[in-house]
Scaffold this motif. Structure first.
Motif, PDB file in Angstrom:
ATOM      1  N   TRP A   1      -0.079  42.490  73.027  1.00 20.92           N
ATOM      2  CA  TRP A   1       1.360  42.276  73.206  1.00 20.92           C
ATOM      3  C   TRP A   1       1.673  42.244  74.695  1.00 20.92           C
ATOM      4  O   TRP A   1       1.134  43.020  75.479  1.00 20.92           O
ATOM      5  CB  TRP A   1       2.125  43.405  72.528  1.00 20.92           C
ATOM      6  CG  TRP A   1       3.613  43.332  72.642  1.00 20.92           C
ATOM      7  CD1 TRP A   1       4.422  42.332  72.236  1.00 20.92           C
ATOM      8  CD2 TRP A   1       4.477  44.337  73.205  1.00 20.92           C
ATOM      9  NE1 TRP A   1       5.735  42.633  72.486  1.00 20.92           N
ATOM     10  CE2 TRP A   1       5.795  43.857  73.084  1.00 20.92           C
ATOM     11  CE3 TRP A   1       4.243  45.587  73.784  1.00 20.92           C
ATOM     12  CZ2 TRP A   1       6.897  44.589  73.523  1.00 20.92           C
ATOM     13  CZ3 TRP A   1       5.343  46.303  74.221  1.00 20.92           C
ATOM     14  CH2 TRP A   1       6.643  45.818  74.096  1.00 20.92           C
ATOM     15  N   THR A   2       2.545  41.313  75.084  1.00 23.18           N
ATOM     16  CA  THR A   2       2.922  41.137  76.485  1.00 23.18           C
ATOM     17  C   THR A   2       4.417  41.349  76.649  1.00 23.18           C
ATOM     18  O   THR A   2       5.223  40.850  75.851  1.00 23.18           O
ATOM     19  CB  THR A   2       2.541  39.728  76.971  1.00 23.18           C
ATOM     20  OG1 THR A   2       1.130  39.557  76.846  1.00 23.18           O
ATOM     21  CG2 THR A   2       2.937  39.529  78.437  1.00 23.18           C
TER      22      THR A   2
ATOM     23  N   GLN B   1       7.208  41.156  86.222  1.00 20.56           N
ATOM     24  CA  GLN B   1       5.804  40.787  86.069  1.00 20.56           C
ATOM     25  C   GLN B   1       5.322  41.141  84.674  1.00 20.56           C
ATOM     26  O   GLN B   1       5.489  42.268  84.199  1.00 20.56           O
ATOM     27  CB  GLN B   1       4.947  41.518  87.101  1.00 20.56           C
ATOM     28  CG  GLN B   1       3.448  41.245  86.985  1.00 20.56           C
ATOM     29  CD  GLN B   1       2.627  42.067  87.972  1.00 20.56           C
ATOM     30  OE1 GLN B   1       3.144  42.569  88.965  1.00 20.56           O
ATOM     31  NE2 GLN B   1       1.342  42.201  87.686  1.00 20.56           N
ATOM     32  N   ASN B   2       4.694  40.180  83.991  1.00 23.72           N
ATOM     33  CA  ASN B   2       4.181  40.420  82.648  1.00 23.72           C
ATOM     34  C   ASN B   2       2.989  41.372  82.664  1.00 23.72           C
ATOM     35  O   ASN B   2       2.110  41.261  83.520  1.00 23.72           O
ATOM     36  CB  ASN B   2       3.753  39.113  81.990  1.00 23.72           C
ATOM     37  CG  ASN B   2       4.923  38.296  81.492  1.00 23.72           C
ATOM     38  OD1 ASN B   2       6.018  38.828  81.291  1.00 23.72           O
ATOM     39  ND2 ASN B   2       4.719  37.008  81.291  1.00 23.72           N
ATOM     40  N   VAL B   3       2.971  42.289  81.704  1.00 24.71           N
ATOM     41  CA  VAL B   3       1.845  43.195  81.491  1.00 24.71           C
ATOM     42  C   VAL B   3       1.412  43.033  80.041  1.00 24.71           C
ATOM     43  O   VAL B   3       2.238  43.064  79.122  1.00 24.71           O
ATOM     44  CB  VAL B   3       2.215  44.657  81.769  1.00 24.71           C
ATOM     45  CG1 VAL B   3       1.009  45.568  81.545  1.00 24.71           C
ATOM     46  CG2 VAL B   3       2.750  44.819  83.187  1.00 24.71           C
ATOM     47  N   THR B   4       0.112  42.859  79.816  1.00 24.55           N
ATOM     48  CA  THR B   4      -0.426  42.688  78.474  1.00 24.55           C
ATOM     49  C   THR B   4      -1.132  43.958  78.027  1.00 24.55           C
ATOM     50  O   THR B   4      -1.966  44.511  78.753  1.00 24.55           O
ATOM     51  CB  THR B   4      -1.405  41.503  78.416  1.00 24.55           C
ATOM     52  OG1 THR B   4      -0.702  40.303  78.761  1.00 24.55           O
ATOM     53  CG2 THR B   4      -1.991  41.344  77.020  1.00 24.55           C
TER      54      THR B   4
ATOM     55  N   ASN C   1      11.338  42.892  77.813  1.00 23.54           N
ATOM     56  CA  ASN C   1      11.412  41.441  77.607  1.00 23.54           C
ATOM     57  C   ASN C   1      10.074  40.909  77.068  1.00 23.54           C
ATOM     58  O   ASN C   1       9.259  40.440  77.857  1.00 23.54           O
ATOM     59  CB  ASN C   1      11.764  40.741  78.927  1.00 23.54           C
ATOM     60  CG  ASN C   1      13.066  41.192  79.519  1.00 23.54           C
ATOM     61  OD1 ASN C   1      14.103  41.116  78.900  1.00 23.54           O
ATOM     62  ND2 ASN C   1      13.004  41.694  80.749  1.00 23.54           N
ATOM     63  N   PRO C   2       9.824  41.042  75.738  1.00 24.26           N
ATOM     64  CA  PRO C   2      10.677  41.593  74.681  1.00 24.26           C
ATOM     65  C   PRO C   2      10.554  43.108  74.553  1.00 24.26           C
ATOM     66  O   PRO C   2       9.634  43.711  75.098  1.00 24.26           O
ATOM     67  CB  PRO C   2      10.156  40.896  73.428  1.00 24.26           C
ATOM     68  CG  PRO C   2       8.688  40.739  73.710  1.00 24.26           C
ATOM     69  CD  PRO C   2       8.589  40.443  75.190  1.00 24.26           C
TER      70      PRO C   2
END
Length: 211
Positions: A153-154, A118-121, A144-145
């Motif tokens: 930044w995510t 899951q993406n976190v910003t 990732n990344p």
């Protein structure tokens, strides 16, 4: 070629003439208008006549480290945030130039708990406020990344655990931790009784795992 034999308070003379040439500073240019704490800024003096700063004695004040200097250019850096004003003097003439020095004081995120993948910003909180997009903020601690740049930044992770992300601006930095978990699926079976089909859980209930 002009051969200089005298340097005084913003005037000079040559071996070709007994007359002194008067110089004044008219402007100051800088290598950057916004910098992070600890980053070097170089200032240059513009003069009338043009390109005469190296022929006279100019004095600079208002820097951080170092505070002052001399010459046609002056380089310095600051360890504290805020608006900094550098002034160059040449005789009775002087000109000032201001730069804004920024540091990172905190990191915010759109989630403190996330599942694997899951993406976190994340966002950098700066002092002065709102300058994160005007300076070089770098990020580390993701997967990732793994790294990135910018005021936001995510990233995401493919393994569970406590993940710590760091935002860096010059010599300043701040961190934010996120707990990443996996979802353990339930094993189920079905049976039919009196024509009715029922689902039966055979394993554990769905369980968030962070280890």
């Amino acid at each position: 070629n002009l051969s200089i034999n005298a340097k005084t308070s913003c005037q000079y003379s040559s071996t070709q003439s007994s007359l002194f040439k008067v110089v004044e500073v008219t402007d100051v240019i800088s290598s950057a208008s916004y910098v992070c704490v600890g980053e070097t800024v170089t200032f240059g003096a513009l003069t009338n006549p043009p390109n005469s700063a190296h022929l006279v004695t100019t004095a600079w004040i208002g820097g951080g480290s170092p505070y002052g200097g001399s010459g046609s250019q002056f380089s310095t850096s600051w360890s504290t945030p805020g608006t900094k004003t550098v002034t160059v003097y040449c005789g009775s003439s002087s000109v000032s130039e201001s730069v804004t020095v920024v540091d990172v004081v905190d990191v915010v995120s759109n989630a403190s708990v996330a599942s694997v993948g899951q993406n976190v910003t994340f966002g950098a909180v700066t002092s002065p406020s709102g300058y994160g997009n005007l300076v070089s903020v770098t990020w580390s601690g993701g997967q990732n990344p793994a790294t990135g740049t910018g005021s936001q930044w995510t990233t995401n992770w493919s393994t569970p655990g406590t993940k710590t992300v760091t935002a860096t601006c010059g010599t300043s930095s701040a961190q934010k931790s996120v707990t990443v978990f996996t979802i353990k699926s339930e094993t189920v079976a079905t049976k039919t009784t009196n024509g009715e089909r029922t689902t039966i859980g055979l394993g554990e209930d769905p369980l968030c795992q962070n280890k």
